[in-house]
Write a protein that holds these residues in place. Sequence first.
Motif, PDB file in Angstrom:
ATOM      1  N   ASP A 207      23.096  78.776 -20.144  1.00 25.31           N
ATOM      2  CA  ASP A 207      22.445  78.335 -21.382  1.00 25.31           C
ATOM      3  C   ASP A 207      20.928  78.435 -21.269  1.00 25.31           C
ATOM      4  O   ASP A 207      20.310  77.860 -20.382  1.00 25.31           O
ATOM      5  CB  ASP A 207      22.879  76.909 -21.720  1.00 25.31           C
ATOM      6  CG  ASP A 207      24.376  76.860 -21.989  1.00 25.31           C
ATOM      7  OD1 ASP A 207      24.811  77.514 -22.951  1.00 25.31           O
ATOM      8  OD2 ASP A 207      25.096  76.207 -21.218  1.00 25.31           O
ATOM      9  N   GLY A 208      20.359  79.225 -22.200  1.00 25.53           N
ATOM     10  CA  GLY A 208      18.924  79.451 -22.194  1.00 25.53           C
ATOM     11  C   GLY A 208      18.500  80.567 -21.261  1.00 25.53           C
ATOM     12  O   GLY A 208      17.319  80.894 -21.177  1.00 25.53           O
ATOM     13  N   THR A 209      19.465  81.169 -20.561  1.00 22.13           N
ATOM     14  CA  THR A 209      19.154  82.231 -19.605  1.00 22.13           C
ATOM     15  C   THR A 209      19.862  83.538 -19.954  1.00 22.13           C
ATOM     16  O   THR A 209      19.235  84.590 -19.992  1.00 22.13           O
ATOM     17  CB  THR A 209      19.535  81.802 -18.170  1.00 22.13           C
ATOM     18  OG1 THR A 209      18.886  80.558 -17.876  1.00 22.13           O
ATOM     19  CG2 THR A 209      19.113  82.842 -17.146  1.00 22.13           C
ATOM     20  N   ILE A 210      21.165  83.477 -20.219  1.00 25.56           N
ATOM     21  CA  ILE A 210      21.882  84.690 -20.628  1.00 25.56           C
ATOM     22  C   ILE A 210      22.342  84.603 -22.084  1.00 25.56           C
ATOM     23  O   ILE A 210      22.865  85.566 -22.627  1.00 25.56           O
ATOM     24  CB  ILE A 210      23.076  85.012 -19.707  1.00 25.56           C
ATOM     25  CG1 ILE A 210      24.180  83.964 -19.818  1.00 25.56           C
ATOM     26  CG2 ILE A 210      22.607  85.199 -18.273  1.00 25.56           C
ATOM     27  CD1 ILE A 210      25.508  84.390 -19.194  1.00 25.56           C
TER      28      ILE A 210
ATOM     29  N   LYS B 225      13.296  87.681 -20.557  1.00 25.15           N
ATOM     30  CA  LYS B 225      13.812  89.036 -20.430  1.00 25.15           C
ATOM     31  C   LYS B 225      14.346  89.271 -19.026  1.00 25.15           C
ATOM     32  O   LYS B 225      13.703  88.953 -18.046  1.00 25.15           O
ATOM     33  CB  LYS B 225      12.720  90.055 -20.736  1.00 25.15           C
ATOM     34  CG  LYS B 225      13.224  91.474 -20.755  1.00 25.15           C
ATOM     35  CD  LYS B 225      12.277  92.374 -21.503  1.00 25.15           C
ATOM     36  CE  LYS B 225      12.748  93.805 -21.488  1.00 25.15           C
ATOM     37  NZ  LYS B 225      13.730  94.150 -22.453  1.00 25.15           N
ATOM     38  N   PHE B 226      15.557  89.837 -18.959  1.00 22.32           N
ATOM     39  CA  PHE B 226      16.123  90.271 -17.691  1.00 22.32           C
ATOM     40  C   PHE B 226      15.647  91.686 -17.432  1.00 22.32           C
ATOM     41  O   PHE B 226      15.745  92.555 -18.301  1.00 22.32           O
ATOM     42  CB  PHE B 226      17.658  90.271 -17.754  1.00 22.32           C
ATOM     43  CG  PHE B 226      18.291  89.052 -17.186  1.00 22.32           C
ATOM     44  CD1 PHE B 226      18.799  89.056 -15.897  1.00 22.32           C
ATOM     45  CD2 PHE B 226      18.388  87.888 -17.931  1.00 22.32           C
ATOM     46  CE1 PHE B 226      19.397  87.929 -15.365  1.00 22.32           C
ATOM     47  CE2 PHE B 226      18.978  86.757 -17.416  1.00 22.32           C
ATOM     48  CZ  PHE B 226      19.485  86.781 -16.120  1.00 22.32           C
ATOM     49  N   THR B 227      15.137  91.948 -16.244  1.00 25.74           N
ATOM     50  CA  THR B 227      14.729  93.282 -15.824  1.00 25.74           C
ATOM     51  C   THR B 227      15.088  93.422 -14.356  1.00 25.74           C
ATOM     52  O   THR B 227      15.541  92.473 -13.727  1.00 25.74           O
ATOM     53  CB  THR B 227      13.203  93.485 -15.972  1.00 25.74           C
ATOM     54  OG1 THR B 227      12.535  92.631 -15.038  1.00 25.74           O
ATOM     55  CG2 THR B 227      12.720  93.194 -17.381  1.00 25.74           C
ATOM     56  N   ASP B 228      14.833  94.592 -13.799  1.00 28.96           N
ATOM     57  CA  ASP B 228      14.922  94.713 -12.350  1.00 28.96           C
ATOM     58  C   ASP B 228      13.892  93.754 -11.765  1.00 28.96           C
ATOM     59  O   ASP B 228      12.835  93.506 -12.351  1.00 28.96           O
ATOM     60  CB  ASP B 228      14.612  96.141 -11.905  1.00 28.96           C
ATOM     61  CG  ASP B 228      15.745  97.106 -12.240  1.00 28.96           C
ATOM     62  OD1 ASP B 228      16.913  96.666 -12.267  1.00 28.96           O
ATOM     63  OD2 ASP B 228      15.460  98.288 -12.468  1.00 28.96           O
TER      64      ASP B 228
ATOM     65  N   PRO C  59      21.305  90.909 -24.636  1.00 32.27           N
ATOM     66  CA  PRO C  59      21.736  92.240 -24.176  1.00 32.27           C
ATOM     67  C   PRO C  59      21.138  92.653 -22.836  1.00 32.27           C
ATOM     68  O   PRO C  59      21.835  93.261 -22.008  1.00 32.27           O
ATOM     69  CB  PRO C  59      21.262  93.174 -25.291  1.00 32.27           C
ATOM     70  CG  PRO C  59      21.146  92.299 -26.499  1.00 32.27           C
ATOM     71  CD  PRO C  59      20.748  90.942 -25.988  1.00 32.27           C
ATOM     72  N   ASP C  60      19.864  92.330 -22.610  1.00 33.74           N
ATOM     73  CA  ASP C  60      19.252  92.718 -21.337  1.00 33.74           C
ATOM     74  C   ASP C  60      19.884  91.961 -20.167  1.00 33.74           C
ATOM     75  O   ASP C  60      20.008  92.499 -19.062  1.00 33.74           O
ATOM     76  CB  ASP C  60      17.737  92.537 -21.362  1.00 33.74           C
ATOM     77  CG  ASP C  60      17.283  91.160 -21.810  1.00 33.74           C
ATOM     78  OD1 ASP C  60      18.054  90.448 -22.488  1.00 33.74           O
ATOM     79  OD2 ASP C  60      16.142  90.770 -21.487  1.00 33.74           O
ATOM     80  N   ALA C  61      20.320  90.729 -20.398  1.00 34.52           N
ATOM     81  CA  ALA C  61      20.990  89.958 -19.341  1.00 34.52           C
ATOM     82  C   ALA C  61      22.325  90.591 -18.996  1.00 34.52           C
ATOM     83  O   ALA C  61      22.662  90.768 -17.822  1.00 34.52           O
ATOM     84  CB  ALA C  61      21.186  88.508 -19.783  1.00 34.52           C
TER      85      ALA C  61
END
Length: 133
Positions: free
Chosen positions: A25-28, A117-120, A47-49
């Motif tokens: 929650d709040g992360t993905i 945002k999820f990234t490398d 989507p990025d997660a």
Amino acid sequence: MELEYIEHISPILKDGTKNYLIDIDGTITDDVPNEEPERMVTCEPYPDALATINKWYDEGHQICFFTSRTENLKQITIDWLDKHGFKYHSVLCGKPRGGNYHWIDNHLVRATRYKGKFTDLVEKQVTIEVFKD
């Protein structure tokens, strides 16, 4: 999971393999409190997660969702992860609520705060608190 075993100590992951503990929650997805489980069913993943976590899984890393959701919400959580195509190895419920975590462990621990945002992952030098030698 490939582990190295040394007599009389806990096993460790093979070199290069990370053991990701990922909040939900709040992360993905949207930040949904335990008191609103109906929203857990309808919220959408970031989507990025989804793409990044599934990439890590495909690279051979361990994926564990570590959430403040309670055990009675575990099946809702598993169903939601599966519905949206997340690849993972396990789900742990009952993480303490409220944040400001300070994890003490006999294994190396790295923390990455999610900020939208999820990234490398990239390397960065930061100041941390440690025990006195």
